[in-house]
Design an enzyme around this catalytic site. Structure first.
Site, PDB file in Angstrom:
ATOM      1  N   ASP A 155      -3.358  -2.795 -11.828  1.00 44.67           N
ATOM      2  CA  ASP A 155      -3.604  -1.591 -11.034  1.00 44.67           C
ATOM      3  C   ASP A 155      -4.805  -0.827 -11.591  1.00 44.67           C
ATOM      4  OD1 ASP A 155      -3.299   0.125  -8.935  1.00 44.67           O
ATOM      5  OD2 ASP A 155      -1.715   1.315  -9.857  1.00 44.67           O
ATOM      6  N   HIS A 186       3.405  -2.357  -9.577  1.00 46.32           N
ATOM      7  CA  HIS A 186       3.372  -1.384 -10.672  1.00 46.32           C
ATOM      8  C   HIS A 186       4.710  -0.664 -10.875  1.00 46.32           C
ATOM      9  CE1 HIS A 186       2.527   1.080  -7.178  1.00 46.32           C
ATOM     10  NE2 HIS A 186       1.258   0.762  -7.145  1.00 46.32           N
ATOM     11  N   HIS A 238      -7.916  -2.845  -8.067  1.00 47.73           N
ATOM     12  CA  HIS A 238      -8.816  -2.077  -7.182  1.00 47.73           C
ATOM     13  C   HIS A 238     -10.245  -2.267  -7.679  1.00 47.73           C
ATOM     14  CE1 HIS A 238      -5.463   0.289  -5.411  1.00 47.73           C
ATOM     15  NE2 HIS A 238      -4.913   0.066  -6.591  1.00 47.73           N
ATOM     16  N   HIS A 249      -2.924  -7.337  -9.237  1.00 44.46           N
ATOM     17  CA  HIS A 249      -3.035  -6.031  -8.555  1.00 44.46           C
ATOM     18  C   HIS A 249      -4.279  -5.327  -9.074  1.00 44.46           C
ATOM     19  CE1 HIS A 249      -1.048  -2.263  -6.775  1.00 44.46           C
ATOM     20  NE2 HIS A 249      -2.267  -1.913  -7.167  1.00 44.46           N
ATOM     21  N   HIS A 290       3.844  -0.461  -2.481  1.00 42.19           N
ATOM     22  CA  HIS A 290       3.769   0.738  -3.326  1.00 42.19           C
ATOM     23  C   HIS A 290       5.094   1.451  -3.101  1.00 42.19           C
ATOM     24  CE1 HIS A 290       1.577   4.152  -5.332  1.00 42.19           C
ATOM     25  NE2 HIS A 290       2.707   4.717  -4.913  1.00 42.19           N
ATOM     26  N   LYS A 315      -0.395  -5.298   2.131  1.00 43.89           N
ATOM     27  CA  LYS A 315       0.017  -4.206   1.249  1.00 43.89           C
ATOM     28  C   LYS A 315       0.588  -3.040   2.050  1.00 43.89           C
ATOM     29  CE  LYS A 315       0.306  -1.652  -2.482  1.00 43.89           C
ATOM     30  NZ  LYS A 315      -0.638  -1.293  -3.520  1.00 43.89           N
TER      31      LYS A 315
END
Ligand code: DOR
Ligand code: ZN
Length: 344
Positions: free
Chosen positions: A247, A174, A15, A13, A136, A99
């Site tokens: 994350d 997460h 970004h 995970h 999420h 996602k």
């Protein structure tokens, strides 16, 4: 033990953004990880296979040559994602998941899903083509306390999704609460979870320790101590349902140290060292390789890496910031000492 060799880990995970931020953060990730699941919440979001392939090319161009790093792409689920696009994604060897952001849950989630039942036909197709759904897991209604948003989502929306789609592979991303851990434990082996370093290291006091600490603000927000303990127990248990997903979510320092600061902790610079510290603290270094390097690829039905990395017990100080053009990114644990260092 003062040296630890592991199968090279992956980040399930991550970004990396685009433009100038991408260049610095992808170099950090590629130093540690062989692969990473790339989050699609750009502005505008990555909605189609073609957009994901273009983003993949941009990432590869920004990755240091010879790092051997592979980005694993995802699509962003909106109310208007089509069945054809899901099938195209499943056929692409570059797309590994879709996602789901509930609309309004976090950074760039405005285009996310506002009516979960409305996307059930799409989830049906994902189940049929065996394309994982990454969630999420937070409700977004304003009458729900921010510290309860994950717990409520798990007990309502997630429970319903799992019931309707028993063969859909799901990663609850997460996880931050004991309730989420317990749910994942009680679900079938189609349901797994990622755990971040910040949720393993901190309880919610860290957000308000002597003042507001914007670099400890992320979503889902860090919870109470007993939740942290449940996460540490899950991560270090050797249960393959729990694996590494940082994350890591870089924002420029001035966007975090702001009257309305962005959510996200930047951990990619030293993610494996952060996790190692947590596992060492509870005498569970023997469980690190499974969590960091084995259970993720197993769940995603990809081969485990063949290279290894080595960590050494050695103190080093996390930089106060990393330069991005004329701005900076402040890392999680800036100026603090870490006791493990990746040496190769
Ligand atoms: O803290 C977060 N930051 N949580 C998310 O879900 C998104 C991320 C980001 O993209 O900044
Ligand atoms: Zn994220």
């Amino acid at each position: 033990m003062d040296k630890l060799t592991l199968i090279q880990p992956d980040d399930w995970h991550l970004h990396v953004r685009n433009g100038a931020i991408l260049k610095i953060v992808i170099a950090h990730t590629a130093q540690q990880f062989a692969r990473a699941i790339i989050m699609p919440n750009l502005n505008p979001p990555v909605l189609t296979v073609d957009q994901a392939l273009a983003y993949r090319s941009e990432i590869i161009k920004a990755t240091p040559v010879d790092s051997g790093f592979t980005p694993l792409m995802t699509l962003y689920l909106t109310n208007s994602l089509t069945a054809d696009e899901v099938k195209k994604a499943a056929e692409s060897k570059f797309i590994h998941a879709i996602k789901l952001y509930p609309a309004g849950a976090t950074t760039n989630s405005e285009s996310g899903v506002s009516n979960l039942k409305g996307i059930y036909p799409i989830l049906k197709i994902m189940e049929q083509v065996d394309l994982p759904l990454l969630i999420h897991g937070e409700v977004t209604n304003n009458d729900c306390d921010i510290f309860d948003r994950e717990k409520v989502f798990v007990g309502s929306s997630l429970n319903d999704i799992v019931k309707h789609f028993p063969n859909l592979r799901i990663v609850l991303e997460h996880v931050t609460t004991k309730e989420a851990v317990d749910f994942v434990l009680s679900a079938s082996n189609k349901v797994a979870a990622t755990i971040t370093p910040q949720h393993l290291m901190f309880n919610r006091n860290a957000i308000l320790a002597g003042g507001i600490r914007p670099h400890h603000y992320c979503l889902p927000i860090i919870k109470r101590e007993h939740h942290r303990q449940a996460l540490v127990e899950a991560a270090t248990s050797g249960n393959p349902k729990f694996f590494l997903g940082t994350d890591s979510a870089p924002h420029l320092t001035n966007a975090k140290e702001n009257s309305c600061g962005c959510a996200g902790c930047y951990s990619a610079y030293g993610a494996i060292e952060l996790y190692t510290a947590v596992f060492d603290q509870v005498d569970a270094l023997d469980k690190l390789e499974g969590f960091a390097s084995c259970y993720g690829p197993d769940f995603y039905q990809l081969p485990r890496n063949t290279k290894t990395i080595t960590l050494q017990k050695q103190s080093w100080t996390v930089p106060s910031s990393y330069q991005v053009d004329n701005e900076t990114i402040t890392p999680l644990k800036a100026n603090e000492i870490l006791n493990w260092k990746l040496i190769n």
